[in-house]
Write a protein that holds these residues in place. Structure first.
Motif, PDB file in Angstrom:
ATOM      1  N   UNK A  49      16.629  -0.920 -12.482  1.00 46.10           N
ATOM      2  CA  UNK A  49      17.044  -1.276 -13.830  1.00 46.10           C
ATOM      3  C   UNK A  49      18.510  -1.684 -13.868  1.00 46.10           C
ATOM      4  N   UNK A  50      19.358  -0.951 -13.141  1.00 42.04           N
ATOM      5  CA  UNK A  50      20.781  -1.281 -13.128  1.00 42.04           C
ATOM      6  C   UNK A  50      21.038  -2.639 -12.496  1.00 42.04           C
ATOM      7  N   UNK A  55      23.391  -9.014 -14.251  1.00 44.87           N
ATOM      8  CA  UNK A  55      23.741 -10.388 -14.640  1.00 44.87           C
ATOM      9  C   UNK A  55      24.367 -10.496 -16.019  1.00 44.87           C
ATOM     10  N   UNK A  56      23.802  -9.794 -17.010  1.00 48.91           N
ATOM     11  CA  UNK A  56      24.363  -9.846 -18.357  1.00 48.91           C
ATOM     12  C   UNK A  56      25.754  -9.227 -18.398  1.00 48.91           C
ATOM     13  N   UNK A 134      23.742 -14.553  -7.847  1.00 49.79           N
ATOM     14  CA  UNK A 134      22.282 -14.680  -7.939  1.00 49.79           C
ATOM     15  C   UNK A 134      21.627 -14.416  -6.597  1.00 49.79           C
ATOM     16  N   UNK A 135      22.204 -14.961  -5.539  1.00 53.84           N
ATOM     17  CA  UNK A 135      21.652 -14.763  -4.202  1.00 53.84           C
ATOM     18  C   UNK A 135      21.668 -13.283  -3.815  1.00 53.84           C
ATOM     19  N   UNK A 136      22.786 -12.604  -4.097  1.00 56.37           N
ATOM     20  CA  UNK A 136      22.885 -11.174  -3.786  1.00 56.37           C
ATOM     21  C   UNK A 136      21.845 -10.373  -4.552  1.00 56.37           C
ATOM     22  N   UNK A 137      21.724 -10.635  -5.843  1.00 57.77           N
ATOM     23  CA  UNK A 137      20.775  -9.886  -6.659  1.00 57.77           C
ATOM     24  C   UNK A 137      19.341 -10.092  -6.181  1.00 57.77           C
ATOM     25  N   UNK A 169      24.993   0.817  -6.115  1.00 62.21           N
ATOM     26  CA  UNK A 169      24.485   0.113  -7.301  1.00 62.21           C
ATOM     27  C   UNK A 169      24.935   0.824  -8.570  1.00 62.21           C
ATOM     28  N   UNK A 170      24.854   2.144  -8.566  1.00 57.94           N
ATOM     29  CA  UNK A 170      25.300   2.917  -9.723  1.00 57.94           C
ATOM     30  C   UNK A 170      26.787   2.701  -9.986  1.00 57.94           C
TER      31      UNK A 170
END
Length: 248
Positions: A49-50, A55-56, A134-137, A169-170
């Motif tokens: 979820x995180x 992106x936003x 975007x590529x990383x995500x 990530x957190x």
């Protein structure tokens, strides 16, 4: 079958209780969340979820870098301790820190999984910043289940600052939230009643700050909205105290 306690934030209280038990024998009745097999389903779902919310949040940071007005460095500290010297600089620093961390973890995952032989494939010359994010995500979301269970650092506790992908990530998500003020914030209440409406609604401002980083005091009653400087509030409280003393 042997079960492993999840190293995620969900078990922070249990780990502290276990440390106290080992140190001085203080008993507790907490039970851990178990890994499946290393990190629990809740921590995996939270990390997913995180990542999807990043992106936003990053877009909000980008807007600050374009139209910023020298915000407080609440989410990042520069190496020298200096405040940002130009509007949007703090946003750029946060963006670069996020992108650096994400690219490092993405490359590490691809190398660990033998998709890349080394990080030479991570060249970014001529690639836009948005495309790099975007590529990383895409990489991190595609390999999230593997990262949370099989990454060499997956078993390290989240609350000790380490290479655990879930902890990273957190950390990114929290940094982005703090910078964009998208996280829930709790009022720092002041005990004195509002001098205008007399209601118990005074709290430290989340946005307005004075020189020396002292907050304004504002009334949260929408029909009042009185604002005091910290010094004015101090004088007001002194006057209240003096009045009570005289009455006594």
């Amino acid at each position: 079958m042997h079960q492993t306690s999840c190293p995620g934030f969900c078990n922070s209280a249990w780990r502290r209780a276990e440390d106290l038990l080992a140190a001085n024998g203080t008993e507790h009745h907490l039970t851990p969340a178990w890994g499946r097999p290393v990190q629990c389903d809740v921590c995996v779902g939270r990390a997913r979820q995180q990542l999807t919310e990043l992106p936003e949040l990053i877009a909000g940071i980008h807007l600050e870098s374009l139209y910023g007005s020298r915000p407080t460095m609440s989410a990042v500290r520069s190496g020298s301790g200096d405040a940002p010297s130009w509007p949007g600089q703090a946003a750029r620093m946060v963006t670069e820190m996020l992108l650096e961390g994400m690219e490092e973890l993405a490359a590490d995952v691809l190398i660990q999984r033998r998709i890349w032989q080394d990080d030479d494939n991570a060249r970014t010359e001529g690639v836009t910043e948005g495309a790099r994010f975007t590529n990383c995500l895409q990489i991190l979301l595609a390999h999230l289940d593997w990262m949370m269970q099989h990454h060499p650092a997956a078993s390290e506790p989240h609350d000790r600052g380490n290479a655990n992908p879930g902890a990273q990530i957190r950390g990114w998500h929290g940094m982005a939230q703090r910078f964009t003020k998208a996280h829930p914030q709790h009022d720092v209440r002041r005990p004195a009643p509002c001098p205008r409406c007399k209601g118990p609604y005074l709290a430290e401002s989340r946005d307005l700050r004075l020189a020396g980083d002292r907050p304004y005091i504002e009334c949260r009653d929408p029909d009042c909205q009185r604002i005091l400087t910290a010094a004015e509030y101090d004088e007001y409280v002194k006057g209240l105290a003096a009045g009570i003393s005289r009455a006594a």
